[in-house]
Design an enzyme around this catalytic site. Structure first.
Site, short mmCIF file in Angstrom:
data_model
loop_
_atom_site.label_atom_id
_atom_site.label_comp_id
_atom_site.label_asym_id
_atom_site.label_seq_id
_atom_site.Cartn_x
_atom_site.Cartn_y
_atom_site.Cartn_z
N ASP A 30 45.71 34.93 45.21
CA ASP A 30 46.64 34.71 44.10
C ASP A 30 47.10 36.02 43.48
OD1 ASP A 30 43.92 34.86 43.13
OD2 ASP A 30 44.65 34.24 41.16
N GLU A 41 41.58 33.95 41.38
CA GLU A 41 40.84 35.08 40.82
C GLU A 41 41.49 35.57 39.53
OE1 GLU A 41 39.81 39.38 40.17
OE2 GLU A 41 41.76 38.44 40.48
N GLU A 42 42.83 35.58 39.52
CA GLU A 42 43.56 36.16 38.40
C GLU A 42 43.45 35.34 37.11
OE1 GLU A 42 44.64 39.01 38.36
OE2 GLU A 42 45.37 39.66 40.33
N ASP A 94 47.43 44.60 44.52
CA ASP A 94 46.40 43.67 44.06
C ASP A 94 46.63 42.28 44.63
OD1 ASP A 94 44.33 42.54 42.64
OD2 ASP A 94 45.38 42.54 40.72
N HIS A 106 41.31 38.07 47.22
CA HIS A 106 41.90 36.88 46.63
C HIS A 106 43.38 36.80 46.99
CE1 HIS A 106 43.89 39.09 43.29
NE2 HIS A 106 42.78 39.79 43.19
N HIS A 109 49.92 44.28 38.60
CA HIS A 109 50.48 43.45 37.52
C HIS A 109 51.76 44.03 36.93
CE1 HIS A 109 46.26 41.50 36.61
NE2 HIS A 109 46.51 41.64 37.92
N GLU A 131 39.15 44.99 46.05
CA GLU A 131 40.05 45.27 44.92
C GLU A 131 40.56 46.71 45.01
OE1 GLU A 131 41.26 43.45 42.51
OE2 GLU A 131 40.06 41.62 42.57
#
Length: 383
Positions: free
Chosen positions: A75, A135-136, A105, A73, A357, A163
């Site tokens: 985003d 995705e997030e 990520d 992904h 994150h 991932e």
């Protein structure tokens, strides 16, 4: 240019795009399209309704069955109010680590997949790149792309979602369902509680019932299911309501998510709560027609199980050289959506979810090197 050098250069480029979920990802998608075109690879977009975001998928190599989907992904989560020690949109190398939003990520995996395109185009079996958006925020983008790939892509052997797993094989993840509850009251002076309805009061009552459900799910946990924590988790992430301390709140709302291991269905677990909302809605409207409760499902992504993925597991083990037991993870991902779409699916990618994150998100250069060796072996298997 070596493949590792190419991967680093591509990663630098991908990090430079601020693809926080609230933003468009089209600049990144356009860059990937141009990069693939240099190697004669045509890509297909699958856009959102607004046209400001897009998935992209492309077949690298011959249009034959038996290839591999490599999925990631675009985003990333926000950097707002995080204490970064350097620009999050510029890759910084220090002490064997690469810092930047998305390094772990999961732009490093996308960079690796793209870096090996010059080799993949020579194979006798294809690599199908699948690059998604949003995705997030609930795995919102991938389903439309997966639906098209089911008919547009020759039947692949497996789908690999990259991932961050520290290059370990993962065969299970939890699903995620996100909900929003809105409560409308009837404003009145706080001394005249019989002249209005406090939206806050009823929102608190509803949230309390969710907390009780969360405790029940924890008490019934199966400690041997391989997940940590082993039970469906329910958390209230956002709550807001009211205008002043001396006014009965006219509006309140909250959002929560429910993350279920395989074998649980979020809507079934929430059926009593939804009935509670409906009953409260009727009760409030009987007093004030403008009052009531509205229950919304914002996102819903299925879990990933290991059924039907034995061949995919064996294939990825061969590429990693790792024979330790496959892991299961508590976070949600798009892998369950690929599996639901009919593709045998596993997760394996560079970096650690523990760094994702966070401020000063990073990936160890050693992880990128392991990812390079993985891609080298994949090239050999598809030759």
């Amino acid at each position: 240019m070596t493949d590792m050098t190419r991967a680093r250069a591509i990663l630098d480029q991908l990090i430079a795009f601020d693809t926080t979920s609230r933003n468009s990802n089209l600049a990144l998608i356009e860059w990937v399209e141009s990069y693939l075109a240099e190697y004669g690879v045509a890509a297909r977009r699958v856009s959102n309704e607004e046209g400001n975001k897009s998935n992209l998928f492309a077949t690298v190599g011959p249009e034959v069955e038996g290839g591999v989907i490599l999925s990631g992904h675009t985003d990333v989560v926000p950097v707002d109010n995080q204490d970064w020690s350097s620009d999050p949109w510029v890759t910084r190398e220090e002490a064997g680590k690469l810092y930047g939003r998305g390094t772990s990520d999961m732009k490093s995996f996308i960079a690796l997949a793209l870096a090996w395109v010059p080799e993949f185009v020579k194979g006798s079996k294809p690599v199908h790149l699948a690059i998604s958006y949003d995705e997030e925020v609930g795995c919102l983008g991938a389903p439309a792309m997966i639906e098209q790939m089911r008919t547009a892509v020759p039947r692949p052997r497996l789908a690999l979602v990259g991932e961050p797993t520290s290059m370990r094989l993962v065969t299970g993840h939890k699903g995620i369902s996100v909900y929003r509850v809105e409560v409308d009251g009837a404003e009145a002076h706080s001394s005249l509680v019989n002249h209005g309805i406090s939206a806050n009061e009823h929102a608190v009552d509803l949230m309390h019932s969710l907390v009780e459900l969360s405790r029940e799910l924890k008490a019934k946990a199966d400690p041997d299911n391989g997940f940590d924590p082993p039970y469906p988790t329910l958390t209230i992430g956002v709550m807001q309501g009211g205008e002043a301390a001396n006014i009965l709140a006219g509006h309140a709302e909250f959002q929560f998510d429910l993350r279920c291991p395989p074998g649980f269905v979020a809507d079934e677990l929430l059926a009593p709560f939804k009935a509670h909302c409906e009953a409260l809605d009727k009760e409030m409207q009987a007093r004030f027609p403008q009052a009531g409760v509205r229950f919304h499902k914002v996102a819903d992504a299925p879990p990933l199980g290991d059924e039907g993925s034995e061949d995919a597991m064996a294939f990825v083990r061969k590429l990693t050289g790792e024979n330790s037991p496959a892991a299961k993870v508590a976070y949600a991902a798009e892998a369950g959506q690929f599996q639901q779409g009919g593709f045998p699916t596993v997760i394996c990618g560079p970096g650690s979810i523990e760094q994702a994150h966070q401020p000063d998100e990073w990936i160890a250069i050693d992880q990128l090197e392991q990812g390079c060796r993985f891609m080298e072996r994949l090239v050999e298997e598809l030759a």
